[in-house]
Structures are given as C-alpha cells and as structure tokens.
Design an enzyme around this catalytic site. Sequence first.
Site, PDB file in Angstrom:
ATOM      1  N   LYS A  71       6.036 -22.122  24.303  1.00 45.06           N
ATOM      2  CA  LYS A  71       6.479 -20.980  24.724  1.00 45.06           C
ATOM      3  C   LYS A  71       7.415 -20.904  25.549  1.00 45.06           C
ATOM      4  CE  LYS A  71       4.554 -19.125  20.283  1.00 45.06           C
ATOM      5  NZ  LYS A  71       5.525 -18.549  18.823  1.00 45.06           N
ATOM      6  N   LYS A 112       0.102 -19.608   6.302  1.00 43.14           N
ATOM      7  CA  LYS A 112      -0.773 -19.763   7.079  1.00 43.14           C
ATOM      8  C   LYS A 112      -0.741 -18.564   8.164  1.00 43.14           C
ATOM      9  CE  LYS A 112       0.903 -20.978  11.109  1.00 43.14           C
ATOM     10  NZ  LYS A 112       1.839 -19.862  12.433  1.00 43.14           N
ATOM     11  N   GLU A 138      10.344 -24.205  22.537  1.00 44.73           N
ATOM     12  CA  GLU A 138      10.669 -21.875  21.184  1.00 44.73           C
ATOM     13  C   GLU A 138      10.585 -21.152  23.147  1.00 44.73           C
ATOM     14  OE1 GLU A 138       9.092 -20.534  18.380  1.00 44.73           O
ATOM     15  OE2 GLU A 138       6.734 -22.051  19.068  1.00 44.73           O
ATOM     16  N   LYS A 146      12.486 -26.981   6.482  1.00 43.70           N
ATOM     17  CA  LYS A 146      13.869 -27.761   6.806  1.00 43.70           C
ATOM     18  C   LYS A 146      14.873 -28.694   6.818  1.00 43.70           C
ATOM     19  CE  LYS A 146      11.219 -25.356  11.226  1.00 43.70           C
ATOM     20  NZ  LYS A 146      12.667 -24.454  10.815  1.00 43.70           N
ATOM     21  N   HIS A 157       2.317 -27.620  11.584  1.00 47.75           N
ATOM     22  CA  HIS A 157       4.462 -28.405  11.671  1.00 47.75           C
ATOM     23  C   HIS A 157       3.825 -29.124  12.513  1.00 47.75           C
ATOM     24  CE1 HIS A 157       4.608 -24.060  10.635  1.00 47.75           C
ATOM     25  NE2 HIS A 157       4.774 -23.057  11.347  1.00 47.75           N
ATOM     26  N   ARG A 171       1.073  -1.821   0.003  1.00 45.36           N
ATOM     27  CA  ARG A 171       0.256  -0.009   0.194  1.00 45.36           C
ATOM     28  C   ARG A 171       0.195   1.154   0.231  1.00 45.36           C
ATOM     29  NH1 ARG A 171      -3.532  -0.078   5.176  1.00 45.36           N
ATOM     30  NH2 ARG A 171      -3.123  -2.082   4.747  1.00 45.36           N
ATOM     31  N   HIS A 174       6.660 -24.118   6.491  1.00 51.34           N
ATOM     32  CA  HIS A 174       7.444 -23.594   6.680  1.00 51.34           C
ATOM     33  C   HIS A 174       8.592 -24.378   6.388  1.00 51.34           C
ATOM     34  CE1 HIS A 174       7.878 -22.028  10.341  1.00 51.34           C
ATOM     35  NE2 HIS A 174       8.808 -21.915  10.438  1.00 51.34           N
ATOM     36  N   ASP A 202      -1.818 -22.057  16.165  1.00 53.30           N
ATOM     37  CA  ASP A 202      -0.535 -21.524  15.613  1.00 53.30           C
ATOM     38  C   ASP A 202       0.635 -22.638  15.468  1.00 53.30           C
ATOM     39  OD1 ASP A 202       1.727 -19.563  14.961  1.00 53.30           O
ATOM     40  OD2 ASP A 202       2.707 -19.834  16.665  1.00 53.30           O
TER      41      ASP A 202
HETATM   42  C1  BG6 Z   1       5.089 -19.966  12.960  1.00 57.55           C
HETATM   43  C2  BG6 Z   1       4.320 -19.432  14.336  1.00 57.55           C
HETATM   44  O1  BG6 Z   1       4.739 -20.379  12.383  1.00 57.55           O
HETATM   45  O2  BG6 Z   1       6.620 -21.046  13.713  1.00 57.55           O
HETATM   46  C3  BG6 Z   1       5.944 -18.948  15.680  1.00 57.55           C
HETATM   47  O3  BG6 Z   1       3.611 -18.983  14.026  1.00 57.55           O
HETATM   48  C4  BG6 Z   1       6.635 -20.025  16.166  1.00 57.55           C
HETATM   49  O4  BG6 Z   1       4.149 -18.691  17.032  1.00 57.55           O
HETATM   50  C5  BG6 Z   1       7.765 -20.418  13.933  1.00 57.55           C
HETATM   51  O5  BG6 Z   1       7.659 -19.565  16.531  1.00 57.55           O
HETATM   52  C6  BG6 Z   1       8.658 -21.287  14.364  1.00 57.55           C
HETATM   53  O6  BG6 Z   1       9.047 -21.725  13.619  1.00 57.55           O
HETATM   54  P1  BG6 Z   1      10.198 -22.460  13.637  1.00 57.55           P
HETATM   55  O7  BG6 Z   1      10.985 -22.132  12.648  1.00 57.55           O
HETATM   56  O8  BG6 Z   1      11.522 -20.853  14.223  1.00 57.55           O
HETATM   57  O9  BG6 Z   1      10.609 -23.427  14.555  1.00 57.55           O
END
Ligand code: BG6
Length: 478
Positions: free
Chosen positions: A326, A143, A211, A177, A235, A46, A173, A230
């Site tokens: 987390k 996502k 994490e 990996k 994942h 934008r 993603h 999430d």
């Molecule tokens: C994302 C989540 O898809 O993946 C995040 O929305 C998360 O909350 C992240 O921290 C983790 O990805 P990675 O590659 O750091 O393990």
Amino acid sequence: IPVDEFDLVIFGGTGDLARRKILPGLFRRYLAGQMPRGSRIIGAARTEMDDAGYREMVSEAVAEFGGPEKADATGLADFLAALRYVAIDATGDGGWSDLAALMRDGVVRAFYFSVAPSLFGDLAERLHTYGIADRNSRIVVEKPFGRDLASAKALNDTLAAHFNEGQIYRIDHYLGKETVQNLMAVRFGNVLFEPLWNSHYVDHIQITVAETVGVGGRGAYYDKSGAMRDMVQNHLMQLLCLIAMEPPSVFGADEVRDEKLKVIRALQPVESHHIVRGQYDANGDTPSFRADVENPRSFTESFIAMKVNVSNWRWADTPFYLRTGKKMKGRASEIAVVFKDLGHSIFEGDTARHRNILAIRLQPNEGIDLQVTIKEPGPGGMRLIDVPLDMTFADALGDDAEPATDAYERLIMDVIRGNQTLFMRGDEVEAAWAWTDPLINGWEARNDVPKLYDQGSAGPEDAMMLMHRDGRRWRDVK
Ligand code: BG6
C-alpha cells in the site's frame, strides 16, 4: 448471452461491498441485457426498511459507483423495479418466513453472503431450516476466507454441513479481472509461449500488485491481517497458480482447479531471509501506517516481497518474486515473465543484455507487451535495441471492444450460469493457508519488525536487495 432467470439474495445487502460493487455491477449486467427481465435481487440486512427505501439506497449507490452507465434513467427505473428488501435477523428468526415467501420456484436461487464469516453458519443453517435453499441453490462467499488453516477448515466444514462443494462459490475477485483470464488465453491459445514456459527458458517471474491507497477506513481489519493475509494468500497466489500450472485437459472448473492445487502443494516453504516485510512511514502531515490503524505498536506489514520456489519439474530453477504493498509509487499490477539471456551473441560489440520479457498488465491500462530485440533503425550498423510489442487491449480491439466489465459483475453472472472455473475450491484455499501459516507464525514468533518505507516509494530498500542478491532487479513501478 442472457443467463437463466434468477432470484439473488444479498445478505449484507446494505453494506459497503453491495453498494460499491455488487449492485452497480448487476445494474450494468441488466443494461447489457444479461439479466433476464423477470429476475429479482433481494437485499437482506438487519436494518428495517421497505422495498422503496432499498430502491432509494440502491439508486444512490448506482449514482455514486455506477460508472458512465448510471445516466440511463429508464434503465435504472426498470432495474430498481427488480429489487426487493427483507429485514432479517441472521442469528434469530426475524424475517426468515418473509424471505421464504418471496422465493420463487423454477428459477436459479443464489445467496450472496456479503457478511462477516462468523455469520456464515447461521445463514446456511437458516436457509435450510426455512426451506429457502434447495439442491440447486448456490451460495457466494467472500474473502477473508479464514485467517489461517484451522479457521478456513472450520468455515469449509460449516458450509459443507449444508451445501455441497458444487454449490459453493468462493470469490477471489482477481480471477474475474479481464487480463487474468487473458493470461490463460495467451498461454494456452498460442503456439508461441507454451514451449518456452519452463525453467529452460524462463529466468524468473515477477508478480507485482502495487497500490497507492493506504488502509483507508479498514484499519481494524487490516492491522489483524496485513499484506500477507490480505493479498498474498489469495490474489497473488491465484496469479502465481495461473502462471505456473500445467495445461488442464479442458477449461473446466475442476480441471483448472486441480492444476492450481498441484502448484500450491508444490510451493516450498519460504526461508525468512527471502521475505521482506514493510510498513509505510509518516510523511509530513500524512499519517504513518501505525497511525492509520490506530495501533502505535503495530508490527503488521503493509508491504511484502518474497522469493518463492515452485518445486516441480517445470519450475525447479525458476524463482517467482512476489511483492505487494500500500501507499506505493504507482498503482500498477503486472506479471512479468523474464526469459533467459541468449547464450551467445553473433553481433560483434553487442555486450548489452537483451532479454525477452512478457509483461501482462492487470491494471491500469490492461494489456500485454512483449519486449523483443531489434536492430536500431538507421545506418549505424547492427546496433541492437529492445522495444515493446505492445498490445493494449483498448487500442487493439478499438470500437469492437465490449465495455470493460468489472470483476464482480462477471463473477456473479458465472454463479448464475453455474460455472465454478473462476472460483476457489475449498481444498485450494486450505492448501494456500497451509503454505502461509508457517511463514506468518515464523515472523510472529520472532517478533519481526517490518522495515519502514517512504510513502510513494517502491517499498523498503531490502526488497531491492532481495533481487539484487540474485543479480536481478524489479521492474519499475510506474
Ligand atoms: C482486496 C484487498 O481484496 O483487494 C484490498 O482487501 C485491496 O486491501 C484490493 O486494496 C485490491 O483490489 P483491486 O481490484 O483494486 O486491485
């Protein structure tokens, strides 16, 4: 190997994901010689800006997030020359003719929708109205792909109105990996594992994505989402699928995705006492989850652990334990395949439980180790110990190793190549929501309150109990 020449339009080209991941990733691919010289990256957002302003922004993003390669000044100047910018109004007409005028014939056209899903329909429609997308164009979406089955179906329908499934690349993603792909190489490229890959030999499987970070600046999104939406629905589900799926006949996009879909459809509903939801507590001056998301009454989980059963011939008696959270003790993601005990030991006095464990470390320190039992060296007789056969990829491959590619850069190159193997198909995403919806609805209807856990811990005590009740235990989160 260079990909075909392309024009890649990044909608949301000034956003966080573009700055952190997409653009620095493309720069690395450029330096690696994979992005053909004539290719162009067109930022669209934008904000009013010209090409020079965009190049300035991208050069700052590369400086901040570009990794060691950012020092290559000549490479950077050449890369920046491949950038263009168009100010665009996603819901109006502004900028679309300019974008149409920029696009070239005879090169791959790809469109990255790095924007809120509510804009997918507007973008898809305008790409067609203005004749920008053609039958070979590809679109990339991120996502969250919906927040339940109904919204995911609506998004799929919106995209399907303008693009066929073969043009839609839904990114998870985790599939990009390195070790996740290695998981398939290990399973299907060795004679050792596949014969044992079933309930007869595998006691259980643990999938952990721990994490240390909290919700950062994403409190508003995360409070509406929680760990289930999430991380688990996408994942962890993908990891589970790759571990549990039947061997596809070839490593092709639909063959792999057909097998993953069968796994998701075989997941049993999870009973509520097999789910533990947690929320991190305040720790001295460090705020609690509720403070981080600015919602003192939040019942959203920042941690979840669950016991999942895949109801098919191969896995009927082998539970899968999943957990993610987390603000945990360490950043450690791994899949551990824990094999069964030997039925009988021939070594007198050996009462210890020896188990083979195949641990696939996704991050950090990517690699695989296999715990095996050997004789303790020395004259002490037949005393057995368990040792890891460690294959840390960085050590094993030494100087021959390609510098690690980030998941995003690998996946974007796959888009240009037209390879959908590592992308989620629409039916997969819907099946995953169909499985998670009743679980989420269940705890929402019960007003389930997540258990508090200490920051820097392994999650709430109940998560330990989930395993202990079954005579098992989680592997340590380092
Ligand atoms: C994302 C989540 O898809 O993946 C995040 O929305 C998360 O909350 C992240 O921290 C983790 O990805 P990675 O590659 O750091 O393990």
